[in-house]
Write a protein that holds these residues in place. Structure first.
Motif, PDB file in Angstrom:
ATOM      1  N   ALA A 868      73.600 -10.000  54.339  1.00  0.00           N
ATOM      2  CA  ALA A 868      72.498  -9.498  55.160  1.00  0.00           C
ATOM      3  C   ALA A 868      71.652  -8.522  54.355  1.00  0.00           C
ATOM      4  CB  ALA A 868      73.036  -8.820  56.417  1.00  0.00           C
ATOM      5  N   VAL A 869      70.326  -8.751  54.352  1.00  0.00           N
ATOM      6  CA  VAL A 869      69.375  -7.900  53.651  1.00  0.00           C
ATOM      7  C   VAL A 869      68.143  -7.744  54.537  1.00  0.00           C
ATOM      8  CG1 VAL A 869      67.937  -7.623  51.592  1.00  0.00           C
ATOM      9  CG2 VAL A 869      70.159  -8.695  51.394  1.00  0.00           C
ATOM     10  N   GLN A 870      67.610  -6.522  54.630  1.00  0.00           N
ATOM     11  CA  GLN A 870      66.372  -6.311  55.373  1.00  0.00           C
ATOM     12  C   GLN A 870      65.181  -6.778  54.548  1.00  0.00           C
ATOM     13  OE1 GLN A 870      65.960  -2.374  56.919  1.00  0.00           O
ATOM     14  NE2 GLN A 870      67.944  -2.408  57.975  1.00  0.00           N
ATOM     15  N   VAL A 905      65.635 -20.100  47.064  1.00  0.00           N
ATOM     16  CA  VAL A 905      64.861 -21.057  47.850  1.00  0.00           C
ATOM     17  C   VAL A 905      65.106 -20.760  49.325  1.00  0.00           C
ATOM     18  CG1 VAL A 905      64.484 -23.486  48.387  1.00  0.00           C
ATOM     19  CG2 VAL A 905      65.033 -22.814  46.056  1.00  0.00           C
ATOM     20  N   LEU A 906      64.026 -20.753  50.088  1.00  0.00           N
ATOM     21  CA  LEU A 906      64.141 -20.535  51.525  1.00  0.00           C
ATOM     22  C   LEU A 906      64.670 -21.806  52.178  1.00  0.00           C
ATOM     23  CD1 LEU A 906      63.586 -18.752  54.011  1.00  0.00           C
ATOM     24  CD2 LEU A 906      61.272 -19.725  54.059  1.00  0.00           C
ATOM     25  N   GLN A 907      65.825 -21.669  52.838  1.00  0.00           N
ATOM     26  CA  GLN A 907      66.433 -22.834  53.483  1.00  0.00           C
ATOM     27  C   GLN A 907      65.983 -22.995  54.925  1.00  0.00           C
ATOM     28  OE1 GLN A 907      70.718 -22.737  53.022  1.00  0.00           O
ATOM     29  NE2 GLN A 907      70.561 -24.221  51.372  1.00  0.00           N
ATOM     30  N   SER A 908      66.033 -21.908  55.689  1.00  0.00           N
ATOM     31  CA  SER A 908      65.638 -21.986  57.093  1.00  0.00           C
ATOM     32  C   SER A 908      64.963 -20.677  57.485  1.00  0.00           C
ATOM     33  CB  SER A 908      66.861 -22.243  57.989  1.00  0.00           C
ATOM     34  OG  SER A 908      67.796 -21.194  57.854  1.00  0.00           O
ATOM     35  N   LYS A 909      63.898 -20.788  58.273  1.00  0.00           N
ATOM     36  CA  LYS A 909      63.160 -19.610  58.708  1.00  0.00           C
ATOM     37  C   LYS A 909      63.589 -19.231  60.116  1.00  0.00           C
ATOM     38  CE  LYS A 909      59.155 -21.438  58.032  1.00  0.00           C
ATOM     39  NZ  LYS A 909      57.681 -21.589  58.014  1.00  0.00           N
ATOM     40  N   SER A 910      63.573 -17.926  60.345  1.00  0.00           N
ATOM     41  CA  SER A 910      63.830 -17.420  61.688  1.00  0.00           C
ATOM     42  C   SER A 910      62.638 -16.563  62.083  1.00  0.00           C
ATOM     43  CB  SER A 910      65.115 -16.589  61.725  1.00  0.00           C
ATOM     44  OG  SER A 910      65.022 -15.495  60.835  1.00  0.00           O
ATOM     45  N   LEU A 947      61.641 -13.912  56.700  1.00  0.00           N
ATOM     46  CA  LEU A 947      62.874 -13.891  57.476  1.00  0.00           C
ATOM     47  C   LEU A 947      63.521 -15.267  57.455  1.00  0.00           C
ATOM     48  CD1 LEU A 947      61.729 -11.811  60.593  1.00  0.00           C
ATOM     49  CD2 LEU A 947      62.659 -10.994  58.424  1.00  0.00           C
ATOM     50  N   GLY A 948      64.827 -15.268  57.312  1.00  0.00           N
ATOM     51  CA  GLY A 948      65.547 -16.534  57.305  1.00  0.00           C
ATOM     52  C   GLY A 948      66.675 -16.520  56.278  1.00  0.00           C
ATOM     53  N   LYS A 977      70.721 -13.695  54.018  1.00  0.00           N
ATOM     54  CA  LYS A 977      69.988 -13.764  55.284  1.00  0.00           C
ATOM     55  C   LYS A 977      69.064 -12.564  55.371  1.00  0.00           C
ATOM     56  CE  LYS A 977      70.529 -14.709  60.193  1.00  0.00           C
ATOM     57  NZ  LYS A 977      71.481 -14.949  61.290  1.00  0.00           N
ATOM     58  N   SER A 978      67.775 -12.849  55.361  1.00  0.00           N
ATOM     59  CA  SER A 978      66.778 -11.788  55.430  1.00  0.00           C
ATOM     60  C   SER A 978      66.526 -11.436  56.892  1.00  0.00           C
ATOM     61  CB  SER A 978      65.481 -12.254  54.753  1.00  0.00           C
ATOM     62  OG  SER A 978      64.499 -11.255  54.828  1.00  0.00           O
ATOM     63  N   LEU A 979      66.744 -10.166  57.239  1.00  0.00           N
ATOM     64  CA  LEU A 979      66.603  -9.693  58.610  1.00  0.00           C
ATOM     65  C   LEU A 979      65.400  -8.767  58.718  1.00  0.00           C
ATOM     66  CD1 LEU A 979      70.345  -8.812  59.314  1.00  0.00           C
ATOM     67  CD2 LEU A 979      69.149 -10.949  59.833  1.00  0.00           C
ATOM     68  N   GLU A 980      64.830  -8.731  59.864  1.00  0.00           N
ATOM     69  CA  GLU A 980      63.698  -7.847  60.105  1.00  0.00           C
ATOM     70  C   GLU A 980      64.196  -6.418  60.259  1.00  0.00           C
ATOM     71  OE1 GLU A 980      59.749  -7.771  62.980  1.00  0.00           O
ATOM     72  OE2 GLU A 980      61.530  -8.907  63.550  1.00  0.00           O
TER      73      GLU A 980
END
Length: 1010
Positions: A868-870, A905-910, A947-948, A977-980
């Motif tokens: 987890a990373v902001q 590489v971005l796999q999935s966006k949230s 994010l994602g 996982k990039s978190l807001e």
């Protein structure tokens, strides 16, 4: 065969349960805390194995801190054990993270009242000098202990002083005067002076320090003429000069002076030993006068041992640039013949000496001169070298002693070198070897067979006429009962395989198999089959692999042998190729592909489809090179088959249905208003075949690229294997060039011819004619510029236009005679395939083993769990790695640096689907680091604004000392996982609810975040 664990598959130690790093460390820590001295010592001495197995800083730091505690509170015996562990694990010392704490625990013992404890502590500090070179408290303790009255402590201080002098310039400058005073002091015992003098070899950090140390050594060698003092001083003199690189010519002159004038044999031996050291390290600093002086000393000395030592130095110099400097005439001096040089006289005199060692050095000098100096006046030395080698061959081949075998190795090495540089001497050398092979001892026969095979691999000097004598000798060896029998059967079979220019006859194969059945074990039969595969005798290899299938107890060995059998059968199918018989060639290639697919195709074992290679491989032996090499061979055969089919189809025009299909698929309706003529079908056929030729060209280009990738991934391969892969890459690219040149020639000729036809048309079909002229001219220019017609050329449309631009009133004869060129291409393919494929050494045996082990931090506990990373922060990714070697590190090439490539590489966006810039979606970084003591570490800062879930891949490749990049891997992947961040999330929610952000939130600072 199962008991002979000598192949590369035999090291598969699978099935053994291993403890992880933490469990292993806890197990050793339990032993350290034991109240029994024996268990404590056992735990201490097991730490080097732990470091070798888990060579990463976290574990090593914890382990050394525990050892430092044992050193601080334990007795002297435990301290001595910790000292030995530290000295054995010197390459891991720089991985200690808490150096201050480690040194603090160790250094506390220096204040002990026990001089032995202080001595062990000093040696411990000296062993750690590489990580604490500038610790002033350690420097002070060493200087203070040099004045101790306890001899054990003083000797330990000398050891520590030598190690710190090598690492620290400040310590070396400060201790130099102290060492000088102790050496020159009358109160210092002589034996202590002999131990202090070697410290001066480390005083090379700057020119002034080296000069003052050299002056001191010069005074010592003059003031103390005793034998021991002169020997130690001269050797220190040499090591200091070799390190400083400034005074090497002066040192050579000094050593030659002692060699000539000093009557003591011990001093002369030391001078010869140091001269050999300088000859190996800096041969370019030897002048013609230096070599001449050494030759004169060797000519006049009455002692054989000294003469052998001097000849050893001269033989080393004769293989370097120094020999050319010696034979180059001095300015203004008259030219002299080769035989008048003292070096040549000395070598000729020693070639027939009764001492084998002296004779070996003599012929080695003559061989090096003949090989490196190509002047005409040196040509008569060739026969001198050949006669000397033959005399030594006869002398040493009849003796089984170790000394005779060592001399024979030198002799055979010189023979191979001489034949390589002077091919016209090969026949006489080979005849001497074959004549002596009949009466030599078995140990000598093995070496002579190796020499014959090495010569025959360079030059075709072994004719079929000698096979009869070799087979008689093979029968004789098979009936003997010597301990060298198995090795000799393999060596002689190798010579037989090399000497047979064609396929082995049935009689020869029968003799070999009969002797193997009667007198050999399974391992010997496998080695002979392996040599047959390497030399291209695949029919013999297939029969031997087939006979071994029932003699192995492991299924991995069975699958491996079964694969080799199928590959040998596939290559045997290609021996039936014949020129100008293309249908037979296609059937032979198809049969070979069938056998290849049997070896690598899927098998069903316990309802799990695995390949034979995958069944033969284990986690420790993945056989990646073998799988890649065989897959490329399959694709190459398929490409050759496709090329032959294309060339055959070029001889005929396609039927009208094909032309109609082209017109229909192009979407052009012009074909409704005009009928095709035979000539138009010819044009369409040519264009269609050009497409097929283009496809073949792309296949060969792709194969060349894949062979290049296989080359780059084979860092541990020997030079012969790499050259073999490189040859496949070259003739794949050559096939591309031939096809491309033919494609280019044909396409330009078609455009030119049709353009002439269009320009000569009447105005009857004006719109069509203008359209055709514009299309033809446009695409002709594009083709000439890009040289890759398939990229920007709508061939189908051009074919339809061409079919309507030829008027019935202006029919031209199209003379297409491609039979000669296509026949040439097909015969070239057949000629290439008729050359027997050689499965090189690396396919069977890995002499060098190099691997990289990576560790990433932070790393998740579960590999599938993301970190987890902001999104407003950067991730500091630390990459650590260890270079692991096999039994022979750096045998073929060494690692200079490691290239680390990190990509995300971005796999999935949230979240909401915004338009995201490409730069923000990925990270691409590369760094090069140089390993120190096989360890490297670096960091990357990665942004994850979007994010994602992101996929981070870390891939390593190595760069050798020549600057060549090798894609060795490994490749490691983690998920992030990039978190807001909470503040942005709160603002976004308030905006969605229509509430303005509060004033306190608007004034939020960096301090309020924490």
């Amino acid at each position: 065969m199962a008991s002979s664990a000598k192949s590369f598959l035999a090291d598969a130690g699978y099935g053994e349960q291993e403890l992880d790093a933490n469990s292993a460390l806890m197990e050793l820590d339990k032993g350290l805390r034991s109240g029994k001295l024996g268990e404590q010592c056992e735990a201490v001495v097991r730490f080097p194995r732990l470091f070798q197995k888990y060579p990463f800083p976290i574990l090593i730091n914890s382990a050394f801190l525990k050892l430092a505690d044992v050193f601080r509170v334990g007795n002297n015996f435990l301290r001595l054990c910790v000292l030995k562990v530290t000295q054995q694990s010197e390459k891991h010392l720089e991985k200690i993270l808490n150096v201050d704490e480690f040194v603090k625990r160790v250094f506390s013992v220096i204040h002990s009242n026990d001089p032995v404890a202080r001595a062990i502590t000093l040696r411990m500090l000296g062993s750690m000098a590489s990580i604490i070179p500038e610790r002033k408290n350690a420097h002070h303790s060493i200087r203070q202990s040099l004045d101790s009255h306890d001899n054990v402590e003083v000797e330990a201080a000398i050891f520590a002083a030598a190690n710190f002098s090598a690492q620290s310039k400040d310590f070396a400058v400060g201790i130099c005067n102290k060492i000088s005073e102790m050496i020159q002091g009358l109160a210092t015992p002589v034996d202590l002076k002999l131990k202090l003098i070697p410290i001066l070899q480390h005083m090379h950090h700057d020119a002034s320090l080296a000069s003052s140390s050299r002056q001191l050594l010069q005074q010592l060698v003059t003031s103390y003429p005793s034998t021991k003092m002169v020997i130690v001083t001269l050797h220190t003199f040499t090591l200091l000069a070799a390190s400083s690189l400034v005074d090497i010519p002066k040192q050579i002159q000094l050593l030659l002076q002692y060699l000539k004038n000093d009557p003591r044999k011990a001093v002369k031996r030391l001078a010869i030993q140091d001269l050999k050291l300088l000859a190996n390290k800096t041969p370019h600093t030897w002048s013609r006068e230096n070599i001449q002086a050494l030759c004169e000393s060797a000519l006049h000395t009455p002692y054989e041992s000294l003469k052998m030592g001097m000849l050893s130095v001269l033989s080393t110099l004769s293989g370097t640039i120094a020999i050319k400097q010696y034979f180059s005439s001095a300015p203004g001096a008259a030219a002299t013949t080769a035989r008048s040089f003292d070096l040549v006289k000395l070598a000729q005199e020693c070639c027939y000496h009764t001492n084998r060692g002296i004779a070996a050095h003599g012929v080695r000098i003559l061989t090096n001169i003949s090989a490196s100096c190509q002047e005409k006046d040196l040509l008569p030395l060739e026969q001198d070298a050949v006669f000397g080698l033959e005399a030594l061959l006869v002398l040493c081949s009849q003796d089984d002693s170790p000394g005779a075998q060592a001399t024979l190795k030198i002799t055979l090495t010189c023979m191979v070198k001489l034949v390589k540089s002077r091919p016209h001497l090969s026949q006489s050398v080979v005849e001497s070897l074959l004549t002596q092979l009949q009466s030599a001892q078995d140990s000598a026969r093995i070496l002579m067979c190796h020499c014959l095979a090495a010569i025959a691999m360079q030059l075709p000097v072994l004719a079929d006429g000698i096979l009869g004598d070799l087979m008689d000798l093979y029968k004789l060896i098979g009936q003997s009962a010597t301990d060298k029998k198995q090795e000799l059967l393999v060596s002689l079979a190798t010579v037989i395989f090399v000497s047979s220019q064609k396929a082995l006859s049935t009689e020869i194969k029968t003799v070999i198999k009969q002797q193997l059945e009667n007198a050999s074990n399974g391992w010997t039969a496998y080695r002979i089959a392996r040599q047959a595969s390497r030399m291209g005798n695949h029919d013999m290899a297939r029969e031997l692999y087939q006979s071994l299938l029932t003699q192995v107890a492991s299924e991995h060995f069975y699958f491996w042998l079964n694969s080799l059998k199928e590959f040998s059968h596939a290559e045997q199918c290609l021996t039936g190729l014949q020129e100008d018989n293309y249908s037979s060639a296609l059937s032979c290639i198809a049969e070979a592909l069938k056998s290849y697919h049997k070896g690598i195709a899927s098998l069903t074992i316990a309802n799990i489809p695995i390949t034979v290679f995958q069944a033969a491989s284990t986690p420790l032996n993945p056989l990646s090179f073998q799988c890649g090499f065989v897959k490329l061979r399959i694709d190459l055969l398929q490409a050759f088959s496709q090329l032959i089919c294309t060339c055959n189809s070029l001889k005929t025009s396609p039927p009208p249905a094909i032309a109609t299909t082209i017109a229909m698929t192009s979407g052009n309706d012009l074909q409704r208003y005009c009928d095709y003529t035979n000539e138009e079908y010819v044009y369409l056929g040519i264009l269609l075949q050009l497409l097929l030729m283009k496809h073949s060209m792309e296949e060969f280009r792709n194969l060349a690229t894949r062979y290049g990738d296989l080359y780059q991934s084979s860092f541990d391969a020997d030079s012969a294997t790499l050259r073999n892969v490189e040859l496949f890459q070259e003739y794949s690219s050559n096939g591309t060039a031939h096809v491309e040149s033919e494609y280019e020639r044909r396409m330009m000729s078609v455009f030119n011819h049709v353009l002439e036809e269009v320009e000569s048309l009447n105005r009857k079909y004006a719109p069509v004619s203008y359209l055709a002229m514009r299309v033809i001219r446009e695409h002709k220019v594009k083709f000439a510029e890009c040289k890759q017609p398939g990229d920007n050329l709508p061939l189908s449309r051009a074919a339809v236009v061409l079919s309507f631009t030829v008027s019935e009133h202006h029919k031209a004869k199209v003379h297409v005679n491609e039979n000669q060129h296509t026949a040439c291409l097909c015969n070239a393919v057949i000629a290439l395939l008729k050359v027997p494929l050689s499965f090189q050494r690396y396919f069977f045996q890995k002499l060098q083993s190099t691997s990289i082990k990576l560790a990433l931090s932070p790393s998740p506990r579960n590999p599938a769990e993301p970190i987890a990373v902001q999104n407003n922060q950067q991730l500091a990714l630390k990459v650590e790695g260890v270079v692991q070697h096999g039994a022979k590190p750096g045998l073929f090439r060494k690692i200079q640096s490691v290239c680390l490539n990190v990509s995300s590489v971005l796999q999935s966006k949230s979240g909401q689907d915004y338009k995201i810039p490409i730069d923000n979606m990925t990270n691409e970084m590369e760094q090069r680091v140089e390993p120190h003591n096989d360890y490297f570490s670096t960091q990357f800062l990665l942004n994850f604004v979007i994010l994602g879930t992101h996929n981070i891949t870390v891939e390593s490749s190595v760069i050798d000392s020549n600057g060549i990049v090798w894609k060795t891997g490994p490749k490691t992947t983690i998920f992030v996982k990039s978190l807001e961040d909470p503040y942005s999330q709160q603002v976004r929610l308030q905006q969605q609810q229509g509430q303005p952000p509060s004033q306190q939130q608007q004034q939020r600072t960096a301090y309020s975040r924490f």
